[in-house]
Every structure is written in structure tokens, then in C-alpha cells.
Design a protein around this motif. Structure first.
Motif, mmCIF file in Angstrom:
data_model
loop_
_atom_site.group_PDB
_atom_site.id
_atom_site.type_symbol
_atom_site.label_atom_id
_atom_site.label_comp_id
_atom_site.label_asym_id
_atom_site.label_seq_id
_atom_site.Cartn_x
_atom_site.Cartn_y
_atom_site.Cartn_z
ATOM 1 N N TYR A 1 -27.349 -32.160 -33.167
ATOM 2 C CA TYR A 1 -27.079 -32.939 -31.959
ATOM 3 C C TYR A 1 -26.055 -32.203 -31.112
ATOM 4 C CZ TYR A 1 -29.138 -36.854 -34.596
ATOM 5 O OH TYR A 1 -29.958 -37.673 -35.322
ATOM 6 N N ALA B 1 -23.993 -32.237 -27.018
ATOM 7 C CA ALA B 1 -23.400 -33.195 -26.091
ATOM 8 C C ALA B 1 -24.468 -33.890 -25.249
ATOM 9 C CB ALA B 1 -22.386 -32.493 -25.193
ATOM 10 N N HIS C 1 -26.046 -36.774 -27.196
ATOM 11 C CA HIS C 1 -25.194 -37.960 -27.277
ATOM 12 C C HIS C 1 -25.167 -38.716 -25.947
ATOM 13 C CE1 HIS C 1 -23.884 -37.354 -31.349
ATOM 14 N NE2 HIS C 1 -23.627 -36.087 -31.072
ATOM 15 N N GLU C 2 -25.117 -37.978 -24.849
ATOM 16 C CA GLU C 2 -25.121 -38.607 -23.530
ATOM 17 C C GLU C 2 -26.435 -39.364 -23.295
ATOM 18 O OE1 GLU C 2 -25.340 -37.009 -19.005
ATOM 19 O OE2 GLU C 2 -23.754 -36.147 -20.245
ATOM 20 N N ASN D 1 -28.601 -40.362 -25.622
ATOM 21 C CA ASN D 1 -28.708 -41.438 -26.610
ATOM 22 C C ASN D 1 -27.920 -42.671 -26.165
ATOM 23 O OD1 ASN D 1 -29.755 -42.183 -29.271
ATOM 24 N ND2 ASN D 1 -27.590 -42.278 -29.841
ATOM 25 N N ASP D 2 -26.715 -42.457 -25.639
ATOM 26 C CA ASP D 2 -25.905 -43.571 -25.144
ATOM 27 C C ASP D 2 -26.589 -44.255 -23.960
ATOM 28 O OD1 ASP D 2 -24.028 -42.965 -27.072
ATOM 29 O OD2 ASP D 2 -22.622 -42.010 -25.679
ATOM 30 N N TRP E 1 -33.702 -32.060 -31.243
ATOM 31 C CA TRP E 1 -32.677 -32.806 -31.969
ATOM 32 C C TRP E 1 -33.103 -33.363 -33.311
ATOM 33 C CZ3 TRP E 1 -32.926 -34.999 -26.610
ATOM 34 C CH2 TRP E 1 -32.125 -34.258 -25.736
#
Length: 106
Positions: free
Chosen positions: A13, A15, A18-19, A21-22, A79
Motif C-alpha cells: 500500500y 499513500a 490510503h487516500e 481507500n479513505d 495494491w
């Protein structure tokens, strides 16, 4: 009620993951008919199960049209080592003793 089980074998994963996914989680929570989610990690492997709870198939389809969700689906190989999605219609659910941890989560 519908359950969407997202089974995954995580990879690396970054950055951007994560962005995205959020953003997808926010989109799910803002979709009318979203009831919650639960996440489990397999103790003997890296495998993860995420179960999303939806009030209706229409709600699920509305979420599926989200642009961030579509973009993430196209990039899964960046990912995840593997993934599987299962959509299940709940015919009956019952039990006792989970209290605040009862399904669907709220």
C-alpha cells in the motif's frame, strides 16, 4: 439486507492507496442504505475479509457507481495480490449476546 464480502490478499500500500481507500469509505458512508462494515484478519495468513452491510441492492449499486470506487477497482493489481467479492442476500439473521457488536454494525 445484502452483504458484500471483500476478501483480499494485501500487497504493498502506498499513500495514494490510503487516500483513495479513505475516499471510498466516505462515499460508502454517505450512500443512502449503507449500514456498516466489519473487518477480520486471518490469523494464519495475510488474508483480510471486509464485510459491508447494505439495506438494498439499489443502495449497493448506487455506491458501485462512485467514481473513486471505479478507479480503485481498475487499479487493484497495484495494491492486492488477489481479491474476491461475494454479494449475498440475507434471508434471515438471528442470535443473541453480541449487544453493541450485533450485525449490522451501526
Amino acid at each position: 439486507m445484502y452483504l458484500v464480502t471483500f476478501r483480499l490478499d494485501p500487497g504493498e500500500y502506498d499513500a495514494e492507496f490510503h487516500e483513495l481507500n479513505d475516499a471510498i469509505q466516505v462515499a460508502a458512508e454517505e450512500t443512502e442504505g449503507y449500514l456498516g462494515k466489519r473487518t477480520w484478519h486471518a490469523p494464519e495468513s495475510e488474508e483480510v475479509l471486509v464485510v459491508y452491510y447494505w439495506e438494498s441492492l439499489d443502495a449497493l449499486e448506487s455506491f458501485g457507481a462512485d467514481s473513486d470506487h471505479k478507479r480503485a477497482k481498475r487499479r487493484w493489481t497495484e495494491w492486492y495480490e488477489a481479491y474476491e467479492v461475494t454479494v449475498t442476500e440475507v434471508v434471515e439473521a438471528y442470535g443473541s449476546g453480541f449487544g453493541d457488536d450485533a450485525d449490522p454494525p451501526v
